[in-house]
Design a protein around this motif. Structure first.
Motif, PDB file in Angstrom:
ATOM      1  N   GLU A  30      38.351  52.744  44.495  1.00 32.12           N
ATOM      2  CA  GLU A  30      37.403  52.742  43.373  1.00 32.12           C
ATOM      3  C   GLU A  30      38.016  53.321  42.101  1.00 32.12           C
ATOM      4  N   GLU A  31      38.817  54.364  42.225  1.00 30.76           N
ATOM      5  CA  GLU A  31      39.436  54.991  41.051  1.00 30.76           C
ATOM      6  C   GLU A  31      40.367  54.018  40.327  1.00 30.76           C
ATOM      7  N   GLN A  34      38.360  51.056  38.758  1.00 30.91           N
ATOM      8  CA  GLN A  34      37.722  51.433  37.492  1.00 30.91           C
ATOM      9  C   GLN A  34      38.745  51.484  36.365  1.00 30.91           C
ATOM     10  N   ASN A  37      39.331  47.921  35.367  1.00 29.10           N
ATOM     11  CA  ASN A  37      38.190  47.407  34.604  1.00 29.10           C
ATOM     12  C   ASN A  37      38.241  47.912  33.161  1.00 29.10           C
ATOM     13  N   ASP A  38      38.467  49.208  32.997  1.00 29.87           N
ATOM     14  CA  ASP A  38      38.514  49.788  31.649  1.00 29.87           C
ATOM     15  C   ASP A  38      39.668  49.208  30.840  1.00 29.87           C
ATOM     16  N   ILE A  70      31.472  47.926  40.969  1.00 31.59           N
ATOM     17  CA  ILE A  70      32.743  47.843  40.262  1.00 31.59           C
ATOM     18  C   ILE A  70      33.350  46.441  40.373  1.00 31.59           C
ATOM     19  N   GLU A  73      31.228  44.090  38.194  1.00 28.17           N
ATOM     20  CA  GLU A  73      31.601  44.345  36.793  1.00 28.17           C
ATOM     21  C   GLU A  73      32.886  43.597  36.437  1.00 28.17           C
TER      22      GLU A  73
END
Length: 183
Positions: A30-31, A34, A37-38, A70, A73
């Motif tokens: 997940e880290e 993310q 994604n960013d 996530i 997204e």
């Protein structure tokens, strides 16, 4: 002028997939997801080779509603992001994509000159055609703790050295990101 970033998950021995084309060892936690994604939000245009486009198009536009937030997204980000797909064999592309059949080097030069943000290149074959022409400005390597012993190399065979400067390291729980700038 836009900068061009080549970022990929890579094994300790320099491969982006194993001998059978598998990339299961690159699945982000997940880290890291993310972070991707960013980072992807800040990219203006994503450049894809045929194989990567087919891989991405096979999943991201169809992320199940019960998938983690996530992933949903990123699916939305990927389908709406402008993409340029380089392929001589694909009949068509979708999801805000433009198909280019010839002259990837010249098209990338044109795209770089047409703005001042950031683009990313995805696909080892496409990147290999751009590296010898000095078109990639940054390399983002997401180094996984695995040795594959073969597969598709991150970098092509080159006629001369490619000097890079380490600009950033970032430690995640599952990978280390190394960001290099081309000289």
């Amino acid at each position: 002028m836009r900068k061009l970033i080549y970022g990929f998950g890579v094994s300790l021995d320099g491969y982006i997939n194993d001998r059978h084309g598998n990339i299961d060892w690159t699945a982000p936690d997940e880290e890291v997801h993310q972070f991707h994604n960013d980072r992807y939000r800040r990219i203006e245009i994503s450049l894809h080779g045929r194989r990567l486009y087919e891989l991405m198009a096979g999943y991201w536009p169809h992320v199940p509603e019960n998938a983690p937030r996530i992933e949903r997204e990123f699916g939305e980000l990927w389908t709406t992001k402008p993409k340029v797909v380089f392929s001589r064999t694909l009949p068509e592309v979708h999801w805000n994509s433009t198909l280019i059949r010839e002259n990837a080097v010249e098209e990338v030069r044109r795209l770089k000159a047409a703005g001042d943000g950031a683009m990313e290149v995805g696909g080892a074959g496409l990147a290999a055609s751009l590296i010898p022409h000095g078109l990639i400005d940054e390399y983002h390597l997401f180094l996984s703790p695995v040795v594959l012993g073969g597969g598709t190399p991150l970098f092509p065979t080159l006629d001369k050295r490619l000097p890079l400067r380490l600009a950033e390291t970032r430690h995640f729980n599952t990978v280390v990101m190394l960001r290099y700038l081309a000289h």
